[in-house]
Design an enzyme around this catalytic site. Sequence first.
Site, PDB file in Angstrom:
ATOM      1  CG  HIS A  51      -2.170   0.811   0.925  1.00  0.00           C
ATOM      2  ND1 HIS A  51      -2.189   2.181   1.005  1.00  0.00           N
ATOM      3  CD2 HIS A  51      -3.407   0.456   0.526  1.00  0.00           C
ATOM      4  CE1 HIS A  51      -3.391   2.629   0.683  1.00  0.00           C
ATOM      5  NE2 HIS A  51      -4.150   1.599   0.384  1.00  0.00           N
ATOM      6  CG  PHE A 235      -3.700  -9.270  12.959  1.00  0.00           C
ATOM      7  CD1 PHE A 235      -2.716  -9.835  13.772  1.00  0.00           C
ATOM      8  CD2 PHE A 235      -3.361  -8.917  11.667  1.00  0.00           C
ATOM      9  CE1 PHE A 235      -1.425 -10.026  13.301  1.00  0.00           C
ATOM     10  CE2 PHE A 235      -2.073  -9.101  11.184  1.00  0.00           C
ATOM     11  CZ  PHE A 235      -1.102  -9.659  12.007  1.00  0.00           C
ATOM     12  CG  ASP A 237     -10.421  -7.511  11.387  1.00  0.00           C
ATOM     13  OD1 ASP A 237     -10.888  -8.638  11.114  1.00  0.00           O
ATOM     14  OD2 ASP A 237      -9.890  -6.772  10.530  1.00  0.00           O
ATOM     15  CG  ASP A 311      -4.636 -10.849   9.368  1.00  0.00           C
ATOM     16  OD1 ASP A 311      -4.617  -9.695   8.889  1.00  0.00           O
ATOM     17  OD2 ASP A 311      -5.445 -11.191  10.245  1.00  0.00           O
ATOM     18  CE1 TYR A 312       0.046  -7.403   8.063  1.00  0.00           C
ATOM     19  CE2 TYR A 312       2.027  -8.201   6.973  1.00  0.00           C
ATOM     20  CZ  TYR A 312       1.430  -7.512   8.008  1.00  0.00           C
ATOM     21  OH  TYR A 312       2.213  -6.933   8.977  1.00  0.00           O
ATOM     22  CG  ASP A 316      -4.257  -6.452   0.757  1.00  0.00           C
ATOM     23  OD1 ASP A 316      -4.778  -5.487   1.337  1.00  0.00           O
ATOM     24  OD2 ASP A 316      -3.034  -6.549   0.594  1.00  0.00           O
TER      25      ASP A 316
END
Length: 338
Positions: A51, A235, A237, A311-312, A316
């Site tokens: 990003h 994570f 969320d 997770d990343y 995305d």
Amino acid sequence: MGPPLSPRESARFVAENSRDVLVDHEGVRRAAELLLPAAAAWRVEQWKSLHELNPRGADEAALGWVFLVDSLNFSFWAEREDSKCAVRYGGTPYTGYWALCAAVNRALDQGIPITSASYYATVSLEQVRDIFRSDTAVPMPLMEERHRILNETGKILLEKFGGSFLNCVQKSGRSAQKLMQLIVENFPSYRDEAEFEGKRIAFYKRAQILVADTWSVLEGKGDGCFEDISSITMFADYRLPQILVYLGALKYSDELLKKLLKGEMLLNGDKQEVEIRGCSIWCVELIRDRLLELLEKGENSPVEINSVLLDYHLWDYAREHREDMKGVPFHRTRCIYY
């Protein structure tokens, strides 16, 4: 009650005792197969190019940026999809988490030292409202809490770590787990804990993402060379559970699904909210394990797939498939932990 279970053990315990959320093992297998073609190419170095708003450096200033942003990395969801907080930066409007990053970069460009602990330890609510102002009529949520956390976190960083998050990182001795514990022990707003079926559990979403972003901004080198980075879970969320349901790896009971489709709020610490978060973590752990099995069977050279990189990628993927996922509800919880 003793210390909480670790995020991984918390997730396993919740998944084993969950009533309204189920990890679907066939869905886990299919999700791993879907992600497999891209997985072999995942690298920590990609974080900076992932990003345009992420810092480009691997220095104390970049760590200061990451620490500030993750201290405020919570509750960006909009009450209405057609009415969101947005921050325009470099001619582009950003929403959600990226609106926060855009606001930080906008402030830095204007000469406001927002990533300096000595600045945000005493910043006023009025200044915080101005720094994180939206370019739409919808403000960023929980502005008073963001102000309180900035003051509290800044004071602690000054008192205990000489105003630099790098000092905290160096105290960890290149251990992801030790850094996570240092963060949770010293900064109260990172203590993302709950009680479930008589046990104290912990998800530590922001503490874990801060460890992961530290590893990423330092590209896994020097002070960020965490040998135990694979001990960090995903994570928990409100977006990741949504993508896991969309992929068929997570299933909700009819009762819970109805509640979410109606847009009912779940309180932080409620049983169903804990089940969603715990089962999501465990689901990603199982997808990771399956991905590793598939990669080992393949012709590829050994690849380090951990839950951070997974997770990343999922996060995305969720943003790229936002339109496809419109029929899948996310759980609505307003809190400072995620």
